[in-house]
Write a protein that holds these residues in place. Structure first.
Motif, PDB file in Angstrom:
ATOM      1  N   UNK A   3      -9.242  -7.096   2.731  1.00  0.00           N
ATOM      2  CA  UNK A   3      -7.847  -7.534   3.214  1.00  0.00           C
ATOM      3  C   UNK A   3      -6.704  -6.654   2.519  1.00  0.00           C
ATOM      4  N   UNK A   4      -5.847  -6.552   3.713  1.00  0.00           N
ATOM      5  CA  UNK A   4      -4.658  -6.298   3.658  1.00  0.00           C
ATOM      6  C   UNK A   4      -3.732  -7.329   3.678  1.00  0.00           C
ATOM      7  N   UNK A   5      -2.390  -7.682   3.293  1.00  0.00           N
ATOM      8  CA  UNK A   5      -1.685  -8.340   3.309  1.00  0.00           C
ATOM      9  C   UNK A   5      -0.526  -7.798   2.810  1.00  0.00           C
ATOM     10  N   UNK A   6       0.159  -7.845   4.025  1.00  0.00           N
ATOM     11  CA  UNK A   6       1.877  -6.939   4.871  1.00  0.00           C
ATOM     12  C   UNK A   6       3.035  -8.399   3.963  1.00  0.00           C
ATOM     13  N   UNK A   7       3.632  -7.545   3.356  1.00  0.00           N
ATOM     14  CA  UNK A   7       4.307  -8.374   2.421  1.00  0.00           C
ATOM     15  C   UNK A   7       4.489  -9.540   1.336  1.00  0.00           C
ATOM     16  N   UNK A   8       3.313  -8.640   0.834  1.00  0.00           N
ATOM     17  CA  UNK A   8       2.610  -9.264   0.209  1.00  0.00           C
ATOM     18  C   UNK A   8       3.415  -9.503  -1.567  1.00  0.00           C
ATOM     19  N   UNK A   9       4.745  -9.210  -2.043  1.00  0.00           N
ATOM     20  CA  UNK A   9       5.468  -9.522  -2.603  1.00  0.00           C
ATOM     21  C   UNK A   9       6.077 -10.912  -2.428  1.00  0.00           C
ATOM     22  N   UNK A  10       6.043 -11.232  -1.025  1.00  0.00           N
ATOM     23  CA  UNK A  10       6.937 -12.179  -1.079  1.00  0.00           C
ATOM     24  C   UNK A  10       6.607 -13.316  -1.290  1.00  0.00           C
ATOM     25  N   UNK A  11       7.349 -14.701  -1.478  1.00  0.00           N
ATOM     26  CA  UNK A  11       6.949 -15.776  -1.192  1.00  0.00           C
ATOM     27  C   UNK A  11       5.522 -16.531  -1.449  1.00  0.00           C
ATOM     28  N   UNK A  12       5.131 -16.700  -0.021  1.00  0.00           N
ATOM     29  CA  UNK A  12       4.210 -17.090   0.470  1.00  0.00           C
ATOM     30  C   UNK A  12       2.935 -15.862   0.595  1.00  0.00           C
ATOM     31  N   UNK A  13       3.076 -14.390   0.934  1.00  0.00           N
ATOM     32  CA  UNK A  13       2.287 -13.087   0.492  1.00  0.00           C
ATOM     33  C   UNK A  13       1.608 -13.037  -0.980  1.00  0.00           C
ATOM     34  N   UNK A  14       2.521 -13.678  -1.673  1.00  0.00           N
ATOM     35  CA  UNK A  14       1.963 -13.027  -3.189  1.00  0.00           C
ATOM     36  C   UNK A  14       1.383 -13.804  -3.310  1.00  0.00           C
ATOM     37  N   UNK A  15       1.571 -15.438  -2.663  1.00  0.00           N
ATOM     38  CA  UNK A  15       0.474 -16.651  -3.363  1.00  0.00           C
ATOM     39  C   UNK A  15      -0.912 -16.097  -2.748  1.00  0.00           C
ATOM     40  N   UNK A  16      -1.056 -15.700  -1.757  1.00  0.00           N
ATOM     41  CA  UNK A  16      -2.364 -15.489  -0.311  1.00  0.00           C
ATOM     42  C   UNK A  16      -2.535 -14.499  -1.060  1.00  0.00           C
ATOM     43  N   UNK A  17      -2.463 -13.017  -1.907  1.00  0.00           N
ATOM     44  CA  UNK A  17      -2.757 -12.372  -2.649  1.00  0.00           C
ATOM     45  C   UNK A  17      -3.421 -12.347  -3.498  1.00  0.00           C
ATOM     46  N   UNK A  18      -2.960 -13.374  -4.598  1.00  0.00           N
ATOM     47  CA  UNK A  18      -3.407 -13.553  -5.638  1.00  0.00           C
ATOM     48  C   UNK A  18      -4.672 -14.161  -5.607  1.00  0.00           C
ATOM     49  N   UNK A  19      -4.924 -15.774  -4.657  1.00  0.00           N
ATOM     50  CA  UNK A  19      -5.840 -16.056  -3.677  1.00  0.00           C
ATOM     51  C   UNK A  19      -6.761 -15.411  -4.022  1.00  0.00           C
ATOM     52  N   UNK A  57      -4.571   0.852   9.426  1.00  0.00           N
ATOM     53  CA  UNK A  57      -4.946  -0.711   9.808  1.00  0.00           C
ATOM     54  C   UNK A  57      -6.087  -1.085   9.933  1.00  0.00           C
ATOM     55  N   UNK A  58      -7.087  -0.012  10.314  1.00  0.00           N
ATOM     56  CA  UNK A  58      -8.571   0.056  11.287  1.00  0.00           C
ATOM     57  C   UNK A  58      -9.649  -0.336  10.526  1.00  0.00           C
ATOM     58  N   UNK A  59      -9.289  -0.160   8.350  1.00  0.00           N
ATOM     59  CA  UNK A  59     -10.574   0.332   7.920  1.00  0.00           C
ATOM     60  C   UNK A  59     -10.950  -1.721   6.963  1.00  0.00           C
ATOM     61  N   UNK A  60      -9.437  -2.239   7.673  1.00  0.00           N
ATOM     62  CA  UNK A  60      -9.649  -3.661   7.067  1.00  0.00           C
ATOM     63  C   UNK A  60     -10.330  -4.773   7.636  1.00  0.00           C
ATOM     64  N   UNK A  61     -11.269  -5.375   7.350  1.00  0.00           N
ATOM     65  CA  UNK A  61     -11.596  -6.484   8.179  1.00  0.00           C
ATOM     66  C   UNK A  61     -10.545  -7.698   8.681  1.00  0.00           C
ATOM     67  N   UNK A  62      -9.190  -7.392   7.948  1.00  0.00           N
ATOM     68  CA  UNK A  62      -8.589  -8.571   7.835  1.00  0.00           C
ATOM     69  C   UNK A  62      -7.114  -8.115   7.405  1.00  0.00           C
ATOM     70  N   UNK A  63      -6.420  -8.271   8.236  1.00  0.00           N
ATOM     71  CA  UNK A  63      -4.605  -8.410   7.647  1.00  0.00           C
ATOM     72  C   UNK A  63      -3.413  -9.582   7.525  1.00  0.00           C
ATOM     73  N   UNK A  64      -3.168  -9.936   6.983  1.00  0.00           N
ATOM     74  CA  UNK A  64      -2.327 -10.999   6.829  1.00  0.00           C
ATOM     75  C   UNK A  64      -1.250 -10.600   6.732  1.00  0.00           C
ATOM     76  N   UNK A  65      -0.563 -10.942   7.923  1.00  0.00           N
ATOM     77  CA  UNK A  65       0.612 -10.906   7.844  1.00  0.00           C
ATOM     78  C   UNK A  65       1.673 -11.516   7.568  1.00  0.00           C
ATOM     79  N   UNK A  66       1.862 -11.231   6.213  1.00  0.00           N
ATOM     80  CA  UNK A  66       3.321 -12.137   5.903  1.00  0.00           C
ATOM     81  C   UNK A  66       4.901 -12.507   6.419  1.00  0.00           C
ATOM     82  N   UNK A  67       5.182 -11.335   6.791  1.00  0.00           N
ATOM     83  CA  UNK A  67       6.041  -9.984   6.530  1.00  0.00           C
ATOM     84  C   UNK A  67       7.388 -11.479   6.960  1.00  0.00           C
ATOM     85  N   UNK A  68       8.116 -11.344   5.795  1.00  0.00           N
ATOM     86  CA  UNK A  68       9.637 -13.039   6.589  1.00  0.00           C
ATOM     87  C   UNK A  68      11.103 -11.589   6.844  1.00  0.00           C
TER      88      UNK A  68
END
Length: 218
Positions: A3-19, A57-68
């Motif tokens: 899993x890749x998380x775009x915007x992983x240092x933002x409020x939503x992105x960081x919660x998603x990253x931790x989870x 991004x091609x090798x990820x199963x899922x990328x989550x876009x939490x860009x703000x």
């Protein structure tokens, strides 16, 4: 799952990253500034969302876009979204987008959206309108997307209860009659969707009670 998380240092992105990390997924932060990443043991791709390529991004199963997008540059939700559509179109990697509540309907007939109600804060109209356009762009694309809308009140400091309710295009209310979800419970619902897809190529929304915080059992 990778899993890749775009915007992983933002409020939503960081919660998603931790989870995602707590669930033992192979998670990567996609950030502009890795020094802001609190989880130093998590690998990172450093760069702007607009510089990402299909190869990235091609090798990820899922990328989550939490860009703000920042205030005053709300159109970046659309331009970033269209760039991601371009790079995801040739591949099967799933794209999950953290969206807004403004495009949710408030009536059963689905004639009035939250953004069109008198109570909707005017300062958030540009963000909501551009996030709504991002959803329309995704609907018109061939990308395997899921767009996730929070409730009207999206609480960064709320509890992780681990319980939530789901809907599709209508604004939800919790047991207290409030349209509310904590960032933590939003992350739980999003990762549950990652692990057990139920809303591929569509939007869903989530609400939760304020409740009492419980630890992640994983």
């Amino acid at each position: 799952m990778k899993i890749g998380v775009i915007g992983a240092t933002g409020k939503a992105g960081n919660k998603i990253l931790k989870e995602a990390n707590k669930r033992n997924h192979d998670v990567t932060a996609i950030v502009r500034d890795a020094s802001k990443l609190k989880q130093k043991d998590i690998p990172a791709i450093v760069g702007d969302v607009f510089d990402l390529t299909t190869e990235d991004v091609k090798d990820f199963d899922v990328v989550i876009n939490a860009f703000g997008a920042p205030f005053g540059k709300e159109e970046l939700h659309v331009t970033a979204g269209r760039h991601l559509i371009d790079i995801f179109s040739p591949i099967d990697t799933r794209l999950i987008v953290v969206g807004g509540a403004g495009s949710l309907y408030v009536d059963d007939e689905q004639t009035t959206k939250l953004i069109d109600t008198p109570e909707f804060p005017k300062e958030f109209v540009p963000t909501a309108a551009n996030q709504a356009q991002n959803l329309e762009d995704l609907k018109a694309s061939t990308v395997n997307y899921t767009f996730v809308s929070p409730s009207a009140v999206f609480d960064p400091d709320g509890n992780r209860t681990g319980n939530y309710i789901l809907g599709t295009d209508k604004l939800l209310v919790n047991n207290e009659g409030d349209s509310y979800v904590s960032y933590a419970d939003f992350a739980v619902a999003l990762l549950d969707e990652v692990e057990t897809p139920a809303f591929e190529k569509q939007r869903f929304t989530v609400a939760s009670d304020k409740g009492v915080s419980i630890p992640n059992p994983l």
